[in-house]
Enzyme design. Structure first.
Site, PDB file in Angstrom:
ATOM      1  N   THR A   1      15.747  20.699 -28.316  1.00 12.87           N
ATOM      2  CA  THR A   1      15.594  20.575 -26.866  1.00 12.87           C
ATOM      3  C   THR A   1      16.307  21.749 -26.177  1.00 12.87           C
ATOM      4  O   THR A   1      17.062  22.486 -26.818  1.00 12.87           O
ATOM      5  CB  THR A   1      16.135  19.202 -26.398  1.00 12.87           C
ATOM      6  OG1 THR A   1      15.541  18.191 -27.187  1.00 12.87           O
ATOM      7  CG2 THR A   1      15.897  18.921 -24.958  1.00 12.87           C
TER       8      THR A   1
ATOM      9  N   ASN B   1      11.278  18.146 -29.424  1.00  9.31           N
ATOM     10  CA  ASN B   1      12.053  17.237 -30.273  1.00  9.31           C
ATOM     11  C   ASN B   1      12.828  17.994 -31.343  1.00  9.31           C
ATOM     12  O   ASN B   1      13.655  18.800 -31.006  1.00  9.31           O
ATOM     13  CB  ASN B   1      11.201  16.107 -30.838  1.00  9.31           C
ATOM     14  CG  ASN B   1      12.088  14.970 -31.323  1.00  9.31           C
ATOM     15  OD1 ASN B   1      13.203  14.810 -30.855  1.00  9.31           O
ATOM     16  ND2 ASN B   1      11.626  14.187 -32.273  1.00  9.31           N
TER      17      ASN B   1
ATOM     18  N   ASP C   1      10.488   9.951 -31.405  1.00 14.61           N
ATOM     19  CA  ASP C   1      11.408   9.342 -30.440  1.00 14.61           C
ATOM     20  C   ASP C   1      11.024   7.893 -30.128  1.00 14.61           C
ATOM     21  O   ASP C   1      11.774   7.187 -29.453  1.00 14.61           O
ATOM     22  CB  ASP C   1      11.465  10.159 -29.149  1.00 14.61           C
ATOM     23  CG  ASP C   1      12.482  11.294 -29.230  1.00 14.61           C
ATOM     24  OD1 ASP C   1      13.287  11.298 -30.173  1.00 14.61           O
ATOM     25  OD2 ASP C   1      12.473  12.176 -28.358  1.00 14.61           O
TER      26      ASP C   1
ATOM     27  N   GLY D   1      19.809  15.561 -28.376  1.00 14.69           N
ATOM     28  CA  GLY D   1      19.351  14.248 -28.822  1.00 14.69           C
ATOM     29  C   GLY D   1      20.198  13.146 -28.220  1.00 14.69           C
ATOM     30  O   GLY D   1      20.491  13.145 -27.015  1.00 14.69           O
TER      31      GLY D   1
HETATM   32  N1  GLY Z   1      13.636  14.582 -28.039  1.00 10.38           N
HETATM   33  C1  GLY Z   1      14.885  14.469 -27.445  1.00 10.38           C
HETATM   34  C2  GLY Z   1      14.914  13.488 -26.314  1.00 10.38           C
HETATM   35  O1  GLY Z   1      13.928  13.388 -25.612  1.00 10.38           O
HETATM   36  O2  GLY Z   1      15.874  12.813 -26.106  1.00 10.38           O
END
Ligand code: GLY
Length: 563
Positions: free
Chosen positions: A375, A395, A417, A467
């Site tokens: 991210t 992601n 996710d 994350g």
């Molecule tokens: N893929 C990381 C988030 O959306 O939290």
């Protein structure tokens, strides 16, 4: 491609008569800033944004240029094949949240990543085109440009197109990501062609050119989002995805839309916090954590006690993330309850000052796990006081690791996710439940937490990748700013993280003194030293002095610049 404006299913029904647009009125800064500022994860992306401001564009044009440039120079972390959240503040006082989160394809189903034995098949939700949801970034750029910007996409995408065509030098953080993905790239010839040299990781300084990505960006620059989601490009993209084993259809692409949602607004120690609503869990967890902490006079407490209470607040807030949060267009989420001071008071009452609360004594949930570490985040403030906090993603490192042939575009693996199966941890050990199960068209629960904090004396624009650790890092950044930390100190600070399950306190080297480590152990904590994945990009504005600062996390390669 269409656009919708919602506040979530239940809230939308109740508020339909009252809401004529999905923006919340915000506190206005006392004057226009004397400077503009941008902080992003790569100097070339920061420069792309500055080029737009210099050409007469505003913060929203800069946001398009920064996002597109990051898609080129930081393809490990976001891109055309991904999605994200854009929190906007307009100089007229409105706050707007643009949800450009990827959406599950129409053929997606709850158990699509499980094998015949009912267990998740390794890598199925994280690698290759089956892991990819329908991207949101191109729709977000078109929406930002047409609704809020002043410049055409042809202009705001030009720096990214140039970077893709002429190349940029490989740098250590990206090289590290490539190193971990060599095997996946070998399964994707288009990825290997651009990111490996004779099957090996490129040297630092090697020039990375991406002519196919330049062409994809040109399709969007010339034809807008329609040209990406429909027509010959969309047709070819779907054929490529299906050829690789994916399940997208042309109808899925054509149906993708960004959603404008009302941001969450809360307060803490007199500050007004504007942050992400579902399908991000970030705002709910941030506001609940701060509401729990509001019952203590943290600055007056011994540091060990303050840290203990912060960890306990995070534990309680992350627990509720696991049970209640998902896509608000599919599940009813008690956001008002979860972010109310009364609810937090109940949680606070169960926190003992002299003992860690074992997570397994909190009310159990039907456990699934979910989330992602790469991210990217950027922050923008322009001369008129418009601002953007944007957190965007594909992601995991390089998303699915798969480039759709001919497009130069890594597809996301944001399907991971979702909660892929009860009781089974995914890549980031976050626990989830039915609210975040897979369904066609649904958006997976995110932790991305782009946030504005305003007091009578100043402004903070903040966000980070990481994350599950995003929310705890943003929380600590907010607390640091309210305690008087500078932008530079906030991004450099050593941080703690607790997310309910696993029941373990993670801490960066230097985040705790030897005495604090001993003290927390004696309270019953299981501690683990850990290297956090954050890359905060922060802008601060002190109203009294007029001083504006932009700072990029020293853990990354970014640049914060004030113009
Ligand atoms: N893929 C990381 C988030 O959306 O939290």
């Amino acid at each position: 491609m269409t656009v919708a404006c919602r506040t979530g299913r239940l809230a939308g029904l109740l508020a339909a008569l009252a809401l004529s647009f999905c923006a919340a009125a915000g506190a206005a800064a006392p004057a226009k800033p004397a400077h503009s500022a941008i902080a992003s994860a790569h100097p070339a992306a920061t420069q792309a944004g500055q080029d737009m401001l210099a050409a007469g564009g505003n913060a929203f044009d800069a946001a398009v240029a920064v996002s597109a440039a990051l898609a080129v120079v930081e393809p490990s972390s976001s891109g055309v094949g991904g999605g994200g959240f854009y929190l906007l503040h307009l100089a007229d006082g409105r706050d707007v949240f643009i949800d450009a989160r990827e959406a599950a394809p129409g053929a997606a189903s709850r158990d699509m990543y499980l094998g015949a034995d009912g267990k998740p098949v390794e890598d199925r939700s994280t690698s290759g085109p089956l892991a990819a949801a329908i991207p949101g970034e191109p729709a977000a750029w078109a929406w930002l440009a047409s609704r809020y910007g002043k410049l055409p996409l042809r202009q705001s995408l030009a720096p990214a197109i140039r970077l893709a065509r002429e190349g940029f030098p490989m740098y250590a953080r990206l090289q590290n990501g490539v190193r971990y993905n060599v095997d996946r790239f070998k399964q994707s010839p288009d990825a290997a062609r651009r990111f490996l040299v004779n099957g090996k990781v490129p040297e630092i300084g090697a020039v990375i050119v991406q002519p196919e990505l330049a062409k994809t960006l040109e399709v969007i620059a010339n034809g807008g989002a329609e040209a990406f989601y429909t027509g010959s490009f969309g047709k070819a993209l779907v054929a490529a995805v299906r050829g690789g084993g994916g399940i997208w259809t042309e109808a899925d692409l054509a149906a993708y839309h960004v959603v404008e949602r009302a941001p969450l607004v809360g307060s803490y120690r007199g500050a007004r916090i504007v942050t992400s609503p579902p399908p991000s869990s970030g705002g709910v967890v941030l506001l609940d954590t701060l509401n729990i902490l509001a019952g203590y006079d943290l600055p007056s407490l011994p540091p060990l006690t303050g840290k203990h209470l912060l960890i306990e607040a995070m534990r309680h807030a992350y627990r509720d993330r696991a049970e209640y949060l998902g896509d608000p267009d599919f599940v009813i989420i008690p956001v008002d309850q979860l972010t109310s001071p009364q609810y937090a008071a109940g949680q606070r009452a169960s926190i003992r000052p002299d003992r860690a609360t074992p997570s397994n004594v909190l009310r159990p949930i039907a456990a699934n796990l979910a989330d992602g570490p790469t991210t990217t985040h950027f922050s923008v403030l322009d001369h008129d006081g418009n601002r953007v906090a944007a957190t965007i993603s594909i992601n995991l490192w390089f998303g699915s690791g798969w480039v759709a042939p001919g497009t130069g575009m890594f597809l996301n693996d944001t399907m991971d996710d979702f909660s892929v199966a009860n009781g089974v941890p995914n890549a980031f050990n976050l626990v989830g439940a039915d609210a975040n199960s897979i369904a066609p068209g649904k958006r997976s629960l995110s932790s991305m937490t782009p946030t504005f904090v305003e007091t009578d004396s100043g402004l903070l624009i903040i966000g980070t990748p990481g994350g599950s650790t995003i929310i705890s890092m943003v929380t600590q950044g907010v607390l640091g700013w309210l305690d008087g930390q500078s932008a530079e100190a906030i991004v450099a600070a050593r941080r703690l993280h607790h997310q309910y399950l696993p029941d373990r306190l993670m801490y960066e080297p230097g985040a705790l003194s030897a005495e604090e480590i001993a003290g927390l152990k004696s309270l019953g904590y299981d501690l683990k030293e850990w290297s956090l994945r954050g890359n905060l990009q922060v802008i601060t504005w002190d109203y009294a002095s007029g001083r504006i600062s932009a700072a990029a996390d020293p853990r990354g390669f970014g640049a914060g610049l004030v113009y």
